[in-house]
Design a protein around this motif. Structure first.
Motif, PDB file in Angstrom:
ATOM      1  N   ASN A 133      31.098  62.853  30.621  1.00 54.84           N
ATOM      2  CA  ASN A 133      31.776  61.649  31.051  1.00 54.84           C
ATOM      3  C   ASN A 133      31.708  60.547  30.080  1.00 54.84           C
ATOM      4  OD1 ASN A 133      33.095  61.652  33.706  1.00 54.84           O
ATOM      5  ND2 ASN A 133      31.168  62.349  34.488  1.00 54.84           N
ATOM      6  N   GLU A 134      30.703  60.365  29.493  1.00 59.09           N
ATOM      7  CA  GLU A 134      30.474  59.295  28.563  1.00 59.09           C
ATOM      8  C   GLU A 134      31.419  59.389  27.387  1.00 59.09           C
ATOM      9  OE1 GLU A 134      26.960  57.217  25.793  1.00 59.09           O
ATOM     10  OE2 GLU A 134      26.669  58.557  27.205  1.00 59.09           O
ATOM     11  N   ALA A 135      31.424  60.888  26.806  1.00 56.22           N
ATOM     12  CA  ALA A 135      32.296  61.094  25.605  1.00 56.22           C
ATOM     13  C   ALA A 135      33.871  60.873  25.982  1.00 56.22           C
ATOM     14  CB  ALA A 135      31.985  62.443  25.273  1.00 56.22           C
ATOM     15  N   PHE A 136      34.354  61.395  27.216  1.00 58.82           N
ATOM     16  CA  PHE A 136      35.409  61.246  27.601  1.00 58.82           C
ATOM     17  C   PHE A 136      35.908  59.714  27.922  1.00 58.82           C
ATOM     18  CE2 PHE A 136      35.192  65.935  28.050  1.00 58.82           C
ATOM     19  CZ  PHE A 136      36.804  66.072  27.561  1.00 58.82           C
ATOM     20  N   ASP A 137      34.989  58.992  28.261  1.00 61.90           N
ATOM     21  CA  ASP A 137      35.449  57.695  28.694  1.00 61.90           C
ATOM     22  C   ASP A 137      35.504  56.682  27.354  1.00 61.90           C
ATOM     23  OD1 ASP A 137      35.344  58.117  31.199  1.00 61.90           O
ATOM     24  OD2 ASP A 137      33.194  57.305  31.679  1.00 61.90           O
ATOM     25  N   MET A 138      34.630  57.176  26.392  1.00 63.58           N
ATOM     26  CA  MET A 138      34.920  56.415  24.939  1.00 63.58           C
ATOM     27  C   MET A 138      36.026  56.710  24.405  1.00 63.58           C
ATOM     28  SD  MET A 138      31.046  57.032  23.496  1.00 63.58           S
ATOM     29  CE  MET A 138      31.609  56.852  21.927  1.00 63.58           C
ATOM     30  N   ASN A 139      36.379  58.144  24.255  1.00 65.98           N
ATOM     31  CA  ASN A 139      37.708  58.306  23.643  1.00 65.98           C
ATOM     32  C   ASN A 139      39.172  57.888  24.462  1.00 65.98           C
ATOM     33  OD1 ASN A 139      37.131  59.953  21.223  1.00 65.98           O
ATOM     34  ND2 ASN A 139      35.593  60.608  22.724  1.00 65.98           N
ATOM     35  N   ALA A 140      39.013  57.642  25.957  1.00 64.25           N
ATOM     36  CA  ALA A 140      39.830  57.424  26.561  1.00 64.25           C
ATOM     37  C   ALA A 140      40.557  56.037  26.262  1.00 64.25           C
ATOM     38  CB  ALA A 140      39.648  57.171  28.062  1.00 64.25           C
ATOM     39  N   GLN A 141      39.742  55.183  25.167  1.00 68.48           N
ATOM     40  CA  GLN A 141      40.449  53.896  24.813  1.00 68.48           C
ATOM     41  C   GLN A 141      41.824  54.280  23.913  1.00 68.48           C
ATOM     42  OE1 GLN A 141      38.460  51.652  21.700  1.00 68.48           O
ATOM     43  NE2 GLN A 141      36.690  53.231  21.768  1.00 68.48           N
ATOM     44  N   TRP A 142      41.785  55.550  23.265  1.00 67.51           N
ATOM     45  CA  TRP A 142      42.748  55.695  22.346  1.00 67.51           C
ATOM     46  C   TRP A 142      44.272  56.367  23.023  1.00 67.51           C
ATOM     47  CZ3 TRP A 142      40.699  53.324  18.897  1.00 67.51           C
ATOM     48  CH2 TRP A 142      39.144  53.458  18.480  1.00 67.51           C
ATOM     49  N   SER A 143      44.251  56.652  24.314  1.00 69.02           N
ATOM     50  CA  SER A 143      45.434  57.013  24.960  1.00 69.02           C
ATOM     51  C   SER A 143      46.483  56.291  25.031  1.00 69.02           C
ATOM     52  CB  SER A 143      44.771  57.574  26.638  1.00 69.02           C
ATOM     53  OG  SER A 143      45.959  58.171  27.071  1.00 69.02           O
ATOM     54  N   GLU A 144      47.478  56.714  24.767  1.00 74.04           N
ATOM     55  CA  GLU A 144      48.969  56.055  24.781  1.00 74.04           C
ATOM     56  C   GLU A 144      49.304  56.000  26.610  1.00 74.04           C
ATOM     57  OE1 GLU A 144      51.002  54.512  23.129  1.00 74.04           O
ATOM     58  OE2 GLU A 144      50.912  55.443  21.033  1.00 74.04           O
ATOM     59  N   LYS A 145      48.739  56.990  27.285  1.00 79.30           N
ATOM     60  CA  LYS A 145      49.101  57.014  28.646  1.00 79.30           C
ATOM     61  C   LYS A 145      48.241  56.419  29.493  1.00 79.30           C
ATOM     62  CE  LYS A 145      52.063  61.121  28.099  1.00 79.30           C
ATOM     63  NZ  LYS A 145      52.433  62.526  28.714  1.00 79.30           N
ATOM     64  N   THR A 146      48.471  55.698  30.429  1.00 80.09           N
ATOM     65  CA  THR A 146      47.365  55.005  31.623  1.00 80.09           C
ATOM     66  C   THR A 146      47.598  55.191  32.797  1.00 80.09           C
ATOM     67  OG1 THR A 146      48.315  53.123  31.214  1.00 80.09           O
ATOM     68  CG2 THR A 146      46.386  53.692  29.846  1.00 80.09           C
ATOM     69  N   PRO A 147      46.959  55.403  33.856  1.00 81.39           N
ATOM     70  CA  PRO A 147      45.459  55.653  33.802  1.00 81.39           C
ATOM     71  C   PRO A 147      45.224  56.949  33.332  1.00 81.39           C
ATOM     72  CG  PRO A 147      46.341  55.995  35.926  1.00 81.39           C
ATOM     73  CD  PRO A 147      47.532  55.612  35.244  1.00 81.39           C
ATOM     74  N   VAL A 148      43.901  56.935  32.645  1.00 80.66           N
ATOM     75  CA  VAL A 148      43.313  58.274  32.093  1.00 80.66           C
ATOM     76  C   VAL A 148      42.670  58.881  33.236  1.00 80.66           C
ATOM     77  CG1 VAL A 148      42.052  59.406  30.277  1.00 80.66           C
ATOM     78  CG2 VAL A 148      43.407  57.446  29.762  1.00 80.66           C
ATOM     79  N   PRO A 149      42.794  60.205  33.567  1.00 81.46           N
ATOM     80  CA  PRO A 149      41.995  60.962  34.747  1.00 81.46           C
ATOM     81  C   PRO A 149      40.652  61.021  34.245  1.00 81.46           C
ATOM     82  CG  PRO A 149      43.391  62.455  33.750  1.00 81.46           C
ATOM     83  CD  PRO A 149      43.707  61.097  33.224  1.00 81.46           C
ATOM     84  N   LYS A 150      39.758  60.958  35.310  1.00 78.56           N
ATOM     85  CA  LYS A 150      38.099  61.057  34.848  1.00 78.56           C
ATOM     86  C   LYS A 150      37.877  62.597  34.937  1.00 78.56           C
ATOM     87  CE  LYS A 150      36.914  56.636  34.723  1.00 78.56           C
ATOM     88  NZ  LYS A 150      36.813  55.984  33.481  1.00 78.56           N
ATOM     89  N   LEU A 151      36.775  62.743  34.281  1.00 80.81           N
ATOM     90  CA  LEU A 151      36.264  64.150  34.238  1.00 80.81           C
ATOM     91  C   LEU A 151      35.618  64.484  35.731  1.00 80.81           C
ATOM     92  CD1 LEU A 151      35.045  66.675  32.720  1.00 80.81           C
ATOM     93  CD2 LEU A 151      32.913  65.618  32.234  1.00 80.81           C
ATOM     94  N   GLY A 152      35.122  63.598  36.504  1.00 77.60           N
ATOM     95  CA  GLY A 152      34.749  63.970  37.741  1.00 77.60           C
ATOM     96  C   GLY A 152      33.318  64.694  37.870  1.00 77.60           C
ATOM     97  N   GLY A 153      32.931  64.974  38.984  1.00 80.48           N
ATOM     98  CA  GLY A 153      31.744  65.873  39.080  1.00 80.48           C
ATOM     99  C   GLY A 153      31.788  67.005  39.609  1.00 80.48           C
ATOM    100  N   ALA A 154      30.706  67.830  40.278  1.00 82.32           N
ATOM    101  CA  ALA A 154      30.800  69.075  40.570  1.00 82.32           C
ATOM    102  C   ALA A 154      31.653  69.498  41.815  1.00 82.32           C
ATOM    103  CB  ALA A 154      29.051  69.357  40.760  1.00 82.32           C
TER     104      ALA A 154
END
Length: 640
Positions: free
Chosen positions: A192-213
């Motif tokens: 979740n932390e890794a994808f949230d950090m890299n989400a800042q580079w996305s051209e499209k928003t909003p960026v979906p979250k990884l979510g939980g179990a």
């Protein structure tokens, strides 16, 4: 500002255009003090009062707005790393941390345009060369750190330049999590932390979250679909080694632009590979994906099992129907056999009864004749009448015998003699009719032979003697396919070497007749089997007969024979097209696993025995093998 630039280490107040005062506390600390319009600034007591008020006021951090003018004298303290700013080299401004220069290192890419603007204005108020000169600080125009602040504002204040700088932000961690047990056990926290950090580079928003179990399959699919089609705005123009504007001419500028584009493309490719590796790693160890795969596998196995069960049930149903049909057929067959058996038994019983009645009537007749001494006058007549009595018993049936016995009882000898005369007359008529039929057959056969012998001047004949057939086979082998006008050549060969065996007569064969006979022999394969074998067996006898001549002739009466030519030569009867068709159908119906196969096949062909059917099957197999071998040889010759 150094400590030596301040007289007697005292506080120095500089009046600005706005009601703010920049005070110097320590060599590395400055602060803004907002003063009241109505409070005189020159008196020492007011200064002390301002200091006491500022101690009670709330200090502000970078990016915060100052308090309103309606409030009393307020002091906003802002820590400023003057040592850091003095350590910057204006010539190396591109390597500096622009966010840290403006005091926004704690916000970085999250800082808004308003935050950047406010931070820059505060830096200008604090570090503008004019203000520092007014405070007595020595400022060099060509090498002053205020240039670094200006460059930071020019970079972060422009959207395009800020995006270029953010793309290579040295504080951004480009590493991705590794595939170890810790990351597997703490998958959601780490990734979740890794994808949230890299989400800042996305051209499209909003960026979906990884979510939980507890995320649904649709949410997980949407997340990985988005990231597998990830479009990054990250670009690397900030790292260009040379600026295009520094080129001396157009060619040099084009070369610099080409080099810069190549370097950017390489870094962009490495960035996309990094993002893809992050997605692949997350997808491979995502416990939800493994759960979904297991569910899909179980579902697939369940569907496969259901399909197999349906197929098995369908097969069992078909087998049941076939078994019921066979059972019905068997029952019907057994019933028909039972009816036929009962019918046969009834017929047999009826025949037995008729036999018993006939035997009884014959016995009564014999006893009656014996009792009357066979109605004879002497011993010779007795023997003759006994013979005639047996003929009468054989010729008449039970009812006729009963009537004849009644006549004997009433008329005696006269009735017996009358019956004997009637029997003799009937026998003579039957003999006469048989002789007439035999004479008609003999005359018809002689007329046929005369017709065939007298047709020497006529072209062609439907009858092919064995020697003509042998000569045709020889000619076909001598003149193979491809010979110019092949069948005319074969016909001429036959006309030259074949004769009817009688002088002054000769059968003339046409090409059409020869071709038709060759096709007939090919279809029946008669010439390649029995006829050729018999001809080979009789070859030596024919040789002796031709060389030595006949030893003698024996006169004998001409006997009439009704056998065919093949039967006269000891050859089996050729198979007709109808018999061949019945054999092929029987072979298809009864396969090799059928018990008593050849007995059943022979039952389908009434005119053939089991042995003949087996022999014909072997001949057909040899024909097929020979044909395949000939085709293979022809193909080989054509290739050569």
């Amino acid at each position: 500002m150094g400590e030596g630039n301040v007289q007697d280490n005292k506080q120095l107040a500089v009046t600005l255009y706005k009601p703010w005062v920049l005070e110097y506390e320590t060599p590395t600390t400055l602060r803004f003090v907002q003063i009241d319009y109505h409070t005189p600034q020159d008196s020492k007591g007011d200064r002390n009062q301002s200091d006491s008020t500022s101690d009670k006021s709330t200090s502000t951090k970078d990016g915060e707005e100052p308090l309103s003018k309606e409030s009393s004298t307020t002091t906003i303290i802002e820590e400023d790393d003057v040592v850091f700013l003095r350590s910057l080299d204006p010539k190396e401004w591109k390597k500096q941390d622009h966010y840290k220069v403006l005091g926004l290192h704690h916000l970085r890419f999250k800082a808004t345009e308003a935050d950047i603007k406010k931070a820059y204005r505060r830096k200008v108020l604090k570090h503008h060369p004019d203000k520092r000169k007014a405070m007595g600080e020595e400022v060099r125009d060509d090498d002053d750190y205020f240039t670094c602040i200006t460059k930071a504002w020019e970079t972060l204040g422009d959207k395009t330049k800020r995006r270029s700088y953010d793309s290579v932000d040295p504080h951004f961690d480009d590493t991705i999590p590794s595939n170890n047990d810790y990351n597997k056990n703490n998958f959601y926290e780490v990734f979740n932390e890794a994808f949230d950090m890299n989400a800042q580079w996305s051209e499209k928003t909003p960026v979906p979250k990884l979510g939980g179990a507890n995320a649904t399959r649709e949410e997980v699919d949407r997340f990985y679909t988005f990231w597998y089609n990830f479009e990054s705005w990250r670009e690397y123009s900030y790292l260009d080694e040379e600026e295009k504007e520094k080129g001396q001419d157009r060619d040099e500028r084009k070369w610099i632009e080409k080099q810069n584009k190549a370097a950017r493309a390489k870094l962009k490719k490495e960035e996309m590979v990094r993002i893809r590796n992050l997605i692949d790693l997350a997808y491979s160890i995502d416990p939800r994906i493994n759960k979904f795969k297991l569910e899909d596998k179980e579902k697939k196995l369940a569907m496969k099992k259901a399909k197999q069960d349906a197929a098995r049930q369908r097969q069992e149903e078909e087998e049941r129907l076939v078994k019921e049909k066979e059972e019905k057929e068997r029952a019907a067959k057994e019933m028909a056999e039972a009816e036929e058996k009962a019918k046969q038994q009834a017929l047999k019983a009826e025949r037995e009864a008729q036999k018993r009645v006939l035997k009884k009537e014959r016995k009564n007749l014999r006893d009656l004749c014996k009792k009357n001494n066979y109605y004879s006058l002497n011993q010779e007549e007795t023997v003759k009448n006994m013979t005639n009595l047996e003929k009468i018993c054989e010729a008449l049936d039970a009812s006729q015998l009963a009537n004849f016995s009644k006549e004997l009882l009433s008329s005696g000898r006269e009735a017996f003699l009358k019956a004997v005369e009637e029997m003799e007359r009937r026998i003579q008529e039957e003999r006469k009719s048989q002789m007439e039929m035999a004479g008609l057959k003999q005359s018809s056969s002689s007329s046929v032979s005369n017709t065939s012998s007298g047709s020497g001047s006529k072209k062609g004949s439907d009858y092919w003697p064995p020697d003509h057939v042998q000569m045709l086979i020889k000619a076909v082998n001598m003149f193979p396919a491809g010979t110019s006008q092949r069948w005319e050549v074969v016909a001429n060969f036959l006309n030259q070497h074949c004769s009817n065996g009688t002088p002054n007569t000769k059968t003339i064969r046409t090409a059409k007749e020869v071709l038709a006979k060759a096709k007939e022999l090919k279809d029946s394969d008669f010439s390649k089997s029995q006829l050729k074998e018999v001809a080979n067996q009789k070859a030596y006898d024919n040789f002796e007969k031709d060389k030595k001549g006949a030893i003698g002739q024996i006169d004998a009466t001409v006997s009439e024979r009704f056998e065919t030519v093949a039967e006269q030569q000891g050859l089996p009867k050729p198979w007709t097209a109808e018999e061949q068709q019945l054999l092929e159908q029987a072979l298809k119906t009864y396969n090799s696993s059928t018990p008593e196969r050849w007995d059943r096949i022979a039952e389908c062909i009434p005119s053939r025995t089991k042995k003949e059917c087996m022999k014909r099957y072997k001949e057909l197999c040899e024909m097929v093998k020979a044909k395949k071998a000939a085709q293979a040889a022809a193909t080989t010759n054509n290739k050569k």
